[in-house]
Design an enzyme around this catalytic site. Structure first.
Site, PDB file in Angstrom:
ATOM      1  N   CYS A  40     -53.521 -15.280  -7.953  1.00  0.00           N
ATOM      2  CA  CYS A  40     -52.149 -15.175  -8.461  1.00  0.00           C
ATOM      3  C   CYS A  40     -51.206 -14.580  -7.406  1.00  0.00           C
ATOM      4  O   CYS A  40     -51.658 -14.036  -6.410  1.00  0.00           O
ATOM      5  CB  CYS A  40     -52.051 -14.323  -9.719  1.00  0.00           C
ATOM      6  SG  CYS A  40     -53.169 -14.827 -11.009  1.00  0.00           S
ATOM      7  N   ARG A  51     -51.830 -19.019  -3.110  1.00  0.00           N
ATOM      8  CA  ARG A  51     -52.712 -18.107  -3.841  1.00  0.00           C
ATOM      9  C   ARG A  51     -53.175 -18.695  -5.176  1.00  0.00           C
ATOM     10  O   ARG A  51     -54.158 -18.246  -5.741  1.00  0.00           O
ATOM     11  CB  ARG A  51     -51.992 -16.784  -4.097  1.00  0.00           C
ATOM     12  CG  ARG A  51     -51.619 -16.052  -2.844  1.00  0.00           C
ATOM     13  CD  ARG A  51     -50.867 -14.782  -3.177  1.00  0.00           C
ATOM     14  NE  ARG A  51     -51.753 -13.774  -3.723  1.00  0.00           N
ATOM     15  CZ  ARG A  51     -52.463 -12.931  -3.008  1.00  0.00           C
ATOM     16  NH1 ARG A  51     -52.403 -12.980  -1.708  1.00  0.00           N
ATOM     17  NH2 ARG A  51     -53.229 -12.037  -3.576  1.00  0.00           N
ATOM     18  N   TRP A  85     -53.170 -18.634 -11.354  1.00  0.00           N
ATOM     19  CA  TRP A  85     -54.252 -19.584 -11.115  1.00  0.00           C
ATOM     20  C   TRP A  85     -55.454 -19.133 -11.925  1.00  0.00           C
ATOM     21  O   TRP A  85     -55.972 -18.057 -11.719  1.00  0.00           O
ATOM     22  CB  TRP A  85     -54.596 -19.593  -9.629  1.00  0.00           C
ATOM     23  CG  TRP A  85     -55.664 -20.543  -9.235  1.00  0.00           C
ATOM     24  CD1 TRP A  85     -55.502 -21.853  -8.927  1.00  0.00           C
ATOM     25  CD2 TRP A  85     -57.062 -20.261  -9.055  1.00  0.00           C
ATOM     26  NE1 TRP A  85     -56.708 -22.406  -8.583  1.00  0.00           N
ATOM     27  CE2 TRP A  85     -57.686 -21.452  -8.656  1.00  0.00           C
ATOM     28  CE3 TRP A  85     -57.856 -19.124  -9.208  1.00  0.00           C
ATOM     29  CZ2 TRP A  85     -59.043 -21.543  -8.392  1.00  0.00           C
ATOM     30  CZ3 TRP A  85     -59.212 -19.204  -8.957  1.00  0.00           C
ATOM     31  CH2 TRP A  85     -59.788 -20.409  -8.548  1.00  0.00           C
ATOM     32  N   ASN A 122     -51.443  -9.153 -11.136  1.00  0.00           N
ATOM     33  CA  ASN A 122     -52.500  -9.853 -10.389  1.00  0.00           C
ATOM     34  C   ASN A 122     -53.734  -8.962 -10.457  1.00  0.00           C
ATOM     35  O   ASN A 122     -53.647  -7.784 -10.139  1.00  0.00           O
ATOM     36  CB  ASN A 122     -52.035 -10.051  -8.941  1.00  0.00           C
ATOM     37  CG  ASN A 122     -53.119 -10.645  -8.061  1.00  0.00           C
ATOM     38  OD1 ASN A 122     -54.098 -11.205  -8.557  1.00  0.00           O
ATOM     39  ND2 ASN A 122     -52.950 -10.525  -6.763  1.00  0.00           N
ATOM     40  N   GLY A 123     -54.874  -9.516 -10.877  1.00  0.00           N
ATOM     41  CA  GLY A 123     -56.100  -8.717 -10.971  1.00  0.00           C
ATOM     42  C   GLY A 123     -56.777  -8.916 -12.312  1.00  0.00           C
ATOM     43  O   GLY A 123     -56.520  -9.898 -13.009  1.00  0.00           O
ATOM     44  N   GLU A 157     -69.622 -26.470   8.077  1.00  0.00           N
ATOM     45  CA  GLU A 157     -68.169 -26.298   8.016  1.00  0.00           C
ATOM     46  C   GLU A 157     -67.460 -27.659   7.911  1.00  0.00           C
ATOM     47  O   GLU A 157     -66.491 -27.804   7.168  1.00  0.00           O
ATOM     48  CB  GLU A 157     -67.680 -25.496   9.239  1.00  0.00           C
ATOM     49  CG  GLU A 157     -66.189 -25.283   9.352  1.00  0.00           C
ATOM     50  CD  GLU A 157     -65.542 -24.551   8.174  1.00  0.00           C
ATOM     51  OE1 GLU A 157     -66.244 -24.048   7.297  1.00  0.00           O
ATOM     52  OE2 GLU A 157     -64.300 -24.537   8.135  1.00  0.00           O
ATOM     53  N   LYS A 217     -65.058 -28.668   4.808  1.00  0.00           N
ATOM     54  CA  LYS A 217     -63.673 -29.109   4.957  1.00  0.00           C
ATOM     55  C   LYS A 217     -63.469 -30.405   4.179  1.00  0.00           C
ATOM     56  O   LYS A 217     -62.489 -30.558   3.475  1.00  0.00           O
ATOM     57  CB  LYS A 217     -63.309 -29.360   6.430  1.00  0.00           C
ATOM     58  CG  LYS A 217     -63.090 -28.133   7.279  1.00  0.00           C
ATOM     59  CD  LYS A 217     -61.829 -27.360   6.985  1.00  0.00           C
ATOM     60  CE  LYS A 217     -61.991 -26.288   5.960  1.00  0.00           C
ATOM     61  NZ  LYS A 217     -62.660 -25.059   6.238  1.00  0.00           N
ATOM     62  N   GLU A 220     -63.638 -29.847   0.261  1.00  0.00           N
ATOM     63  CA  GLU A 220     -62.583 -29.076  -0.394  1.00  0.00           C
ATOM     64  C   GLU A 220     -61.236 -29.786  -0.424  1.00  0.00           C
ATOM     65  O   GLU A 220     -60.470 -29.573  -1.348  1.00  0.00           O
ATOM     66  CB  GLU A 220     -62.460 -27.653   0.157  1.00  0.00           C
ATOM     67  CG  GLU A 220     -61.991 -27.528   1.560  1.00  0.00           C
ATOM     68  CD  GLU A 220     -62.034 -26.092   2.075  1.00  0.00           C
ATOM     69  OE1 GLU A 220     -61.825 -25.161   1.297  1.00  0.00           O
ATOM     70  OE2 GLU A 220     -62.267 -25.923   3.273  1.00  0.00           O
ATOM     71  N   HIS A 239     -87.407 -34.011   5.191  1.00  0.00           N
ATOM     72  CA  HIS A 239     -88.111 -33.229   4.176  1.00  0.00           C
ATOM     73  C   HIS A 239     -87.458 -33.377   2.805  1.00  0.00           C
ATOM     74  O   HIS A 239     -87.561 -32.492   1.961  1.00  0.00           O
ATOM     75  CB  HIS A 239     -88.163 -31.755   4.595  1.00  0.00           C
ATOM     76  CG  HIS A 239     -88.916 -31.547   5.872  1.00  0.00           C
ATOM     77  ND1 HIS A 239     -90.284 -31.657   5.952  1.00  0.00           N
ATOM     78  CD2 HIS A 239     -88.472 -31.313   7.133  1.00  0.00           C
ATOM     79  CE1 HIS A 239     -90.662 -31.460   7.211  1.00  0.00           C
ATOM     80  NE2 HIS A 239     -89.576 -31.259   7.946  1.00  0.00           N
ATOM     81  N   LYS A 258     -56.136 -19.362  -1.769  1.00  0.00           N
ATOM     82  CA  LYS A 258     -56.330 -18.874  -0.397  1.00  0.00           C
ATOM     83  C   LYS A 258     -57.071 -17.552  -0.322  1.00  0.00           C
ATOM     84  O   LYS A 258     -57.846 -17.334   0.598  1.00  0.00           O
ATOM     85  CB  LYS A 258     -54.965 -18.759   0.277  1.00  0.00           C
ATOM     86  CG  LYS A 258     -55.019 -18.480   1.763  1.00  0.00           C
ATOM     87  CD  LYS A 258     -55.493 -19.682   2.547  1.00  0.00           C
ATOM     88  CE  LYS A 258     -55.618 -19.401   4.026  1.00  0.00           C
ATOM     89  NZ  LYS A 258     -56.502 -20.396   4.667  1.00  0.00           N
TER      90      LYS A 258
HETATM   91  C1  F6R Z   1     -62.511 -22.781   3.149  1.00  0.00           C
HETATM   92  C2  F6R Z   1     -61.972 -21.514   2.756  1.00  0.00           C
HETATM   93  C3  F6R Z   1     -62.831 -20.578   1.967  1.00  0.00           C
HETATM   94  C4  F6R Z   1     -62.725 -19.173   2.574  1.00  0.00           C
HETATM   95  C5  F6R Z   1     -63.475 -18.160   1.696  1.00  0.00           C
HETATM   96  C6  F6R Z   1     -63.460 -16.777   2.318  1.00  0.00           C
HETATM   97  O1  F6R Z   1     -61.591 -23.528   3.866  1.00  0.00           O
HETATM   98  O2  F6R Z   1     -60.862 -21.211   3.063  1.00  0.00           O
HETATM   99  O3  F6R Z   1     -64.154 -21.002   1.934  1.00  0.00           O
HETATM  100  O4  F6R Z   1     -63.260 -19.222   3.860  1.00  0.00           O
HETATM  101  O5  F6R Z   1     -62.883 -18.100   0.426  1.00  0.00           O
HETATM  102  O6  F6R Z   1     -62.163 -16.309   2.485  1.00  0.00           O
HETATM  103  P1  F6R Z   1     -61.831 -15.169   3.524  1.00  0.00           P
HETATM  104  O7  F6R Z   1     -62.148 -15.666   4.878  1.00  0.00           O
HETATM  105  O8  F6R Z   1     -60.370 -14.894   3.324  1.00  0.00           O
HETATM  106  O9  F6R Z   1     -62.690 -13.991   3.154  1.00  0.00           O
END
Ligand code: F6R
Length: 632
Positions: free
Chosen positions: A20, A45, A95, A121-122, A505, A509, A512, A528, A627
């Site tokens: 949020c 967020r 969110w 928020n929380g 990774e 990408k 997501e 395997h 984020k």
């Molecule tokens: C992927 C992504 C998430 C963050 C994860 C950790 O693109 O952004 O997987 O990497 O939520 O977030 P941080 O790095 O902020 O602890």
């Protein structure tokens, strides 16, 4: 208390409001505009509903909308005459992970008389007990949220003490859990009360106006001065004054800090999406990271941020890295490079696993927390647990102003600049740079690696920005490949050695932002089990950077070819024979094997970007993601 094993159930009930964003404003500007602009910059967020509360014509007025923020903006555009006299207001974007986002559950929430409004928020963990008590006293709840308990509780205290700051201070003493709160009341004009515990909230200091926000982007257009509230502090914001009190009601001295962000950092600078802009910023992110640390391959790397003395560094017997998501993948590369150069065993673990088992760390363990946002709750908890056991805590983060940074004994800011796109790109590359710098620093102190090899790695790091620029200047083939494979339902990425993390990774990408099911495997594991899935519909992308496992992965790729898989290679090799084996070869400039994860991730970020873009997905704000994940 919500226990970790109950979280799933709580989420199902729609009670958990993760991430949020909050904005508050008091001043002469158009309040609705300041709030919605601020919320726009916090959209990363979370964004399934939004709302604002304003004091206009002596009344508290609340407006909410479901879905995108534009719906709230459209609603407010029709209410101009009702709100034009407002000079104070609070706003929120919400969110939720489960449960239908609704107007009823969107913030702000009000008390029964409608005079008090709150954004939050929380999670209020004891909200059920509080709600029962408040209902017994006659409060009627309109929503299923934990936040509404705060509105009723503060209103009740206000009726008793007739002082809004005092009411908030007393009410928050009864709250368990995490919160950032902004509160307004119709009987207390031109005032916002702001407070926080274990959730981010900063105060923006203006001239004749003041702000509150969950994060810097919401206020940076108006001021570069901010105060970071400590846990349990309560602030009174008026247009021309700010007062801050601690939990015992003592007024505290304000520490005004200069924010590092430039407003320009928040513009797309001509790119269609923030993600594409952020991918293209990576060469400068590397230069920026290296500046002041490494000027030439013959000088030792300078990493003054590491506060352990030489003897302690030499005596380290173990490193434990905790992180989530993309940051976890950066940690896997870190493990490889530190073990290769420093002869120290490194464990890497997802923070969410680490915190619920008995972990063995002590004062001889260096614990590294890696986090772009510095607010990820699981990583923050993991770090706090290790700190309590006496380990030295090193934090690698893009947010030196974050909660995690405040736990650090050694703080390594990666200085990637603000990352707006939810999918992490430039912060990943910056985290990798931090691990390379740390590994080189440790190796130089311990004299654990061959001097020539260290010099070669440094040289390669210095040359890397230009090589990535070269790659970014010719992306047609990646775009073509993206179009070709955009209809695939599944994707496999294989790699070995230091690039296993790159496969993970690259797959993350893709899933997501395009929602295509993608998995990264160590190539040797293919036979395997996963090989059973291969057929002519399944693309297998082999990451084949030159080095000691190149030939091995080539034979793993051949196993896939023999099962008719659709074959893509990502390589720095110029071997023409690869064209026979693969349908598509994505070439990158040649780099030293140990540096190759930084080079190899860039085309995979671009591949994911162009597939998602081609499919018309919401690239910067993928569904169900946010984020920063500020609850466990
Ligand atoms: C992927 C992504 C998430 C963050 C994860 C950790 O693109 O952004 O997987 O990497 O939520 O977030 P941080 O790095 O902020 O602890």
């Amino acid at each position: 208390m919500v226990k970790y094993w109950e979280i799933e159930t709580e989420i199902e009930k729609g009670y958990l409001y993760i991430m949020c964003g909050i904005v508050g404003y008091v001043g002469e500007k158009n309040v609705a505009e300041v709030l919605t602009k601020g919320l726009s910059s916090l959209e990363y967020r979370g964004y399934d509903s939004s709302g604002v509360a304003l004091l206009a014509d002596g009344k508290t007025k609340v407006y909410k909308a479901e879905g995108k923020l534009q719906n709230l903006k459209d609603l407010l555009a029709t209410k101009e005459s009702e709100i034009k006299t407002a000079n104070v207001g609070i706003g929120h974007i919400r969110w939720a992970t489960h449960g239908v986002p609704s107007i009823k559950n969107a913030h702000p929430h009000t008390c029964n008389c409608g005079k008090l409004a709150v954004v939050h928020n929380g999670i209020i963990e004891n909200f059920k007990e509080l709600r029962a008590k408040l209902e017994a006293k006659g409060c009627v709840f309109q929503s299923e949220t934990d936040t509404e308990t705060v509105a009723h509780l503060v209103a009740q205290k206000y009726n008793e003490v007739k002082d809004l700051k005092e009411a908030v201070r007393l009410a928050t003493k009864e709250l368990e859990g995490a919160y950032a709160l902004c509160i307004i009341h119709q009987d207390v004009p031109n005032t916002i009360i702001a407070t926080r515990r274990n959730a981010p909230l900063l105060i923006g200091v203006g001239e004749g106006e003041n702000f509150a926000a969950s994060d810097v982007p919401a206020i940076i257009e108006y001021t570069k001065k901010a105060i970071y509230l400590d846990d349990n502090q309560v602030a009174i914001l008026k247009a021309d004054s700010i007062q801050i009190f601690d939990a015992d009601n003592n007024e505290v001295k304000q520490k005004v800090e200069l924010l590092p962000w430039e407003p320009i950092a928040l513009s797309k600078m001509g790119y269609k999406h923030f993600m594409l802009k952020e991918i293209h910023e990576q060469p400068d992110v590397i230069r920026n990271f290296l500046s002041g640390k490494l000027h030439s391959a013959t000088e030792p790397i300078k990493l003054d941020e590491v506060k352990l003395d030489k003897l302690k560094l030499k005596n380290l017997n173990r490193i434990q890295v905790v992180a989530c998501g993309t940051s976890l993948h950066a940690a896997l590369v870190g493990k490889y490079i530190i073990e290769e150069l420093c002869e120290i065993p490194v464990d890497v673990e997802a923070s969410s696993e680490y915190i619920y088992r008995k972990t063995v760390t002590d004062e001889h363990t260096l614990v590294i927390g890696v986090s772009q946002s510095g607010e990820t709750a699981d990583t923050l908890t993991a770090v706090k647990q290790s700190k309590a056991r006496g380990s030295h805590i090193l934090i690698i983060t893009n947010r030196p102003d974050s909660a995690m940074a405040r736990e650090a004994d050694s703080l390594v800011p990666v200085n990637a600049g603000i990352e707006v796109s939810v999918a992490a790109t430039k912060s990943y590359v910056a985290q990798l740079m931090a691990f390379y710098a740390l590994a080189l620093h440790l190796a130089e102190i311990k004299e654990s690696a061959d001097k020539d090899e260290i010099q070669t790695i440094k040289n390669e790091l210095l040359l890397l920005p230009q090589k990535i620029e070269l790659l970014l200047s010719k992306t047609d083939k990646i775009q073509k490949c993206a179009r070709m494979y955009s209809s695939s339902k599944n994707f496999i990425f294989i790699a070995r050695g230091i690039n296993y993390a790159t496969a993970l990774e690259g797959a993350l990408k893709l899933k997501e932002i395009s929602y295509i099911n993608a998995t990264g495997y160590p190539a040797g594991e293919l036979k395997h089990g996963p090989i059973a899935m291969l057929d002519e519909t399944l693309p297998v992308l082999s990451i084949m950077m030159s080095g000691k496992v190149y030939e091995k992965i080539l034979s793993n790729a051949q196993e896939s070819k023999a099962r008719n898989a659709r074959m893509i290679a990502l390589t720095d090799s110029t071997d023409e024979k690869l064209d026979e084996l693969f349908d598509y070869v994505l070439n990158v400039p040649h780099v030293h094997e140990l540096i190759s994860p930084i080079m190899a991730i860039v085309p995979l970020q671009l591949l994911a970007y162009h597939i998602a873009e081609f499919l018309g997905k919401d690239v910067d704000q993928p569904r169900n993601l946010a984020k920063s994940v500020t609850v466990e």
